[in-house]
Motif scaffolding. Structure first.
Motif, PDB file in Angstrom:
ATOM      1  N   ALA A 155       0.777  -1.185  -0.126  1.00  0.00           N
ATOM      2  CA  ALA A 155       0.166  -0.051  -0.037  1.00  0.00           C
ATOM      3  C   ALA A 155       0.981   1.290   0.088  1.00  0.00           C
ATOM      4  O   ALA A 155       0.573   2.172  -0.612  1.00  0.00           O
ATOM      5  CB  ALA A 155      -0.866  -0.131   1.347  1.00  0.00           C
ATOM      6  N   LYS A 156       1.825   1.291   0.903  1.00  0.00           N
ATOM      7  CA  LYS A 156       2.930   2.483   0.801  1.00  0.00           C
ATOM      8  C   LYS A 156       3.533   2.561  -0.729  1.00  0.00           C
ATOM      9  O   LYS A 156       3.599   3.580  -0.917  1.00  0.00           O
ATOM     10  CB  LYS A 156       4.220   2.189   1.970  1.00  0.00           C
ATOM     11  CG  LYS A 156       4.994   3.120   1.895  1.00  0.00           C
ATOM     12  CD  LYS A 156       5.952   3.200   3.233  1.00  0.00           C
ATOM     13  CE  LYS A 156       6.987   4.052   3.384  1.00  0.00           C
ATOM     14  NZ  LYS A 156       7.872   3.866   4.297  1.00  0.00           N
TER      15      LYS A 156
ATOM     16  N   ALA B 274       0.923   3.818  -2.839  1.00  0.00           N
ATOM     17  CA  ALA B 274       0.490   5.438  -2.704  1.00  0.00           C
ATOM     18  C   ALA B 274       1.554   6.235  -3.230  1.00  0.00           C
ATOM     19  O   ALA B 274       1.273   7.284  -3.782  1.00  0.00           O
ATOM     20  CB  ALA B 274       0.727   5.629  -1.235  1.00  0.00           C
TER      21      ALA B 274
ATOM     22  N   SER C 158      -2.684  11.166  -5.505  1.00  0.00           N
ATOM     23  CA  SER C 158      -4.055  11.507  -5.537  1.00  0.00           C
ATOM     24  C   SER C 158      -4.034  12.368  -6.659  1.00  0.00           C
ATOM     25  O   SER C 158      -3.327  13.321  -6.684  1.00  0.00           O
ATOM     26  CB  SER C 158      -4.299  12.156  -4.239  1.00  0.00           C
ATOM     27  OG  SER C 158      -5.632  12.686  -4.169  1.00  0.00           O
TER      28      SER C 158
END
Length: 233
Positions: free
Chosen positions: A219-220, A223, A228
């Motif tokens: 997940a890191k 990301a 985003s």
């Protein structure tokens, strides 16, 4: 109405990552077995052979309630399961007759069912409590989910963790089964848990912990790779 997304990862070839302790030795053995397989033998037949092995494991564990000697059937079942489960995909790649989507779907569907048979079978024996066995099953299935998600988001299928893969796990389970046969029913040493309960439960907790750690790590990574879209406003 369904829409198709243009994700290059979904069409990219899957990278198989296998760095378990006996991977090279096992690969040489599988290549020799593939070269010696008769022409009439097919990957689907080997997949079915692996499932037969899983049912033998389950049957031996269930029958151990009648007599401990039935555990020998479970040990034989592990060997049959390894033969079929390890050779089906290997034979397809050796003969260059892969069907990637079909093979991936069928193989992992059978793996999931076989895992349920094996672990629930352990819980049915008089040696391990079902509640403890289910902890191990949850851990294994969580790691399976993690592997399948990694295929989707990373394009890689990791077949081993902590230098151990399916073959090492089978060897551990064979050792556990032999210990049951030799030692017999053990007395509780911690609350109502005996040594076999503690071992199986510890494996389950280890797998669940590994799932949490690996999920956080990937997940890191994702990301950083997928910032985003809101930050571009």
């Amino acid at each position: 109405m369904k829409t198709k997304t243009n994700d290059q990862r979904s069409n990219a070839p899957i990278e198989r990552i296998q760095d378990n302790m006996i991977a090279r030795l096992e690969r040489r053995a599988l290549n020799r077995l593939c070269a010696g397989m008769p022409a009439w033998a097919t990957p689907d037949m080997l997949t079915m052979t692996g499932m037969i092995g899983a049912f033998l494991v389950f049957g031996g564990y269930v029958a151990s309630n009648l007599h401990p000697a039935w555990l020998l059937l479970s040990i034989a079942g592990y060997v049959v399961h390894w033969f079929g489960d390890s050779l089906d995909g290997s034979l397809a790649r050796f003969r260059k007759i892969e069907r990637p989507r079909y093979g991936y779907f069928l193989d992992h569907s059978c793996d999931g069912f076989a895992t349920v048979l094996v672990v629930v079978g352990i819980g049915i024996t008089p040696y391990v409590q079902m509640e403890v066995a289910l902890i191990a099953l949850v851990g294994y299935l969580l790691m399976s989910i993690h592997a399948f998600l990694s295929v989707r988001v990373l394009g890689e299928l990791r077949l081993s963790y902590l230098n151990a893969g399916p073959t090492e796990l089978r060897l551990v389970l064979i050792g556990l089964t032999l210990s049951m046969l030799i030692a017999g029913r053990e007395h509780p040493i911690f609350f109502q848990l005996n040594i076999f309960d503690l071992f199986v439960g510890s494996v389950g907790v280890l797998l669940i912990s590994l799932f949490v750690v690996q999920t956080a790590r990937i997940a890191k990574r994702l990301a950083l790779e997928d910032p985003s879209t809101g930050s571009k406003a």
